[in-house]
Design a protein around this motif. Structure first.
Motif, short mmCIF file in Angstrom:
data_model
loop_
_atom_site.label_atom_id
_atom_site.label_comp_id
_atom_site.label_asym_id
_atom_site.label_seq_id
_atom_site.Cartn_x
_atom_site.Cartn_y
_atom_site.Cartn_z
N SER A 8 -8.62 -1.14 1.49
CA SER A 8 -8.96 -1.78 0.35
C SER A 8 -7.63 -2.84 -0.11
N ASN A 9 -8.26 -3.35 -0.76
CA ASN A 9 -7.29 -4.53 -1.61
C ASN A 9 -6.01 -3.99 -1.83
N LYS A 10 -5.87 -2.71 -2.26
CA LYS A 10 -4.75 -2.24 -3.18
C LYS A 10 -3.93 -1.57 -1.89
N GLN A 11 -4.59 -0.98 -0.82
CA GLN A 11 -3.70 -0.64 0.19
C GLN A 11 -3.06 -1.91 1.07
N PHE A 12 -3.91 -2.98 1.07
CA PHE A 12 -3.25 -3.92 1.74
C PHE A 12 -2.03 -4.52 1.10
N GLN A 13 -2.31 -4.50 -0.26
CA GLN A 13 -1.31 -4.94 -1.15
C GLN A 13 -0.08 -4.09 -1.25
N PHE A 14 -0.16 -2.76 -0.82
CA PHE A 14 0.86 -1.88 -0.92
C PHE A 14 1.66 -2.13 0.33
N TRP A 15 1.23 -2.53 1.51
CA TRP A 15 1.73 -2.97 2.87
C TRP A 15 2.07 -3.99 2.70
N THR A 16 1.76 -5.17 2.09
CA THR A 16 2.43 -6.55 1.93
C THR A 16 3.84 -6.27 0.96
N ASN A 17 3.60 -5.39 -0.09
CA ASN A 17 4.77 -5.21 -0.79
C ASN A 17 5.78 -4.48 -0.18
N TRP A 18 5.45 -3.70 0.74
CA TRP A 18 6.18 -2.90 1.72
C TRP A 18 7.19 -3.83 2.49
N LEU A 19 6.55 -4.84 3.08
CA LEU A 19 6.99 -5.86 3.90
C LEU A 19 8.18 -6.61 3.06
N LEU A 20 8.00 -6.95 1.70
CA LEU A 20 8.78 -7.86 0.97
C LEU A 20 9.87 -6.96 0.48
N ILE A 21 9.60 -5.72 0.04
CA ILE A 21 10.91 -4.94 -0.12
C ILE A 21 11.69 -4.67 0.80
N VAL A 22 11.18 -4.13 2.04
CA VAL A 22 12.12 -3.86 2.93
C VAL A 22 12.86 -5.13 3.30
N VAL A 145 -0.75 -1.16 10.55
CA VAL A 145 -1.72 -0.46 9.72
C VAL A 145 -2.43 -1.65 9.13
N THR A 146 -1.99 -2.76 9.08
CA THR A 146 -2.97 -4.12 8.46
C THR A 146 -3.47 -4.98 9.62
N TRP A 147 -3.08 -4.41 10.78
CA TRP A 147 -3.63 -5.53 12.00
C TRP A 147 -4.98 -6.23 11.90
N LYS A 148 -5.99 -5.17 11.70
CA LYS A 148 -7.65 -5.56 11.59
C LYS A 148 -7.75 -6.20 10.50
N GLU A 149 -6.99 -6.43 9.56
CA GLU A 149 -7.32 -7.25 8.37
C GLU A 149 -7.21 -8.84 8.32
#
Length: 157
Positions: A8-22, A145-149
């Motif tokens: 979902s868009n929310k899940q993708f945003q979670f992983w994008t934010n994960w990358l930003l924060i890390v 996790v997001t590879w297929k996106e």
């Protein structure tokens, strides 16, 4: 199972934010390494270096100065590398631009292979399991996790 799932868009945003924060945290860690490489946070790593290269004895003053200089430039490099990752994640990865995902993946694999290979060659196993593996996993996990996106149709925008 992850292969067939669409995020979902929310899940993708979670992983994008994960990358930003890390990566933002790692920019800060790079600064700490550069300026405070002998503090208690790096005690285990420094102890491993002392044991491996100096037989567990005290590091000579000249070598300690050299080590501090090396930590300074390594910390600066870490900060710069991860600041670049922040901008890639925020602007291009967020838009699912395939080059961004590929750039992060290739940069991480290149760093991990070279750094770990050199560390293993010199017997600095502590660097691989203390620094490299955790750092690699926390940044590559969102990519997996997001590879297929990402699709080849989304290369520029």
């Amino acid at each position: 199972m992850i292969k067939n799932m669409q995020l979902s868009n929310k899940q993708f945003q979670f992983w994008t934010n994960w990358l930003l924060i890390v990566n933002l945290i790692t920019v800060f860690i790079g600064l700490v390494i550069a300026f405070f490489g002998n503090c208690f946070l790096f005690e285990y790593h420094n102890e491993g270096t002392k044991n491996l290269f100096f037989g567990g004895g005290n590091i000579p003053t000249e070598m300690l100065a050299f080590k501090n200089w090396v930590f300074g430039i390594i910390g600066a490099t870490i900060s710069g590398f991860h600041l670049l990752m922040v901008f890639i994640a925020h602007y291009a990865f967020r838009k699912k631009q395939i080059w961004a995902r590929n750039a992060i993946a290739l940069a991480m694999v290149t760093w991990f292979a070279l750094d770990s290979g050199i560390s293993l060659y010199y017997g600095a196993y502590y660097n691989v399991y203390l620094i490299n593996i955790p750092s690699f996993l926390i940044i590559v996990l969102p990519l997996m996790v997001t590879w297929k996106e990402f699709s080849s149709n989304n290369t520029h925008g």
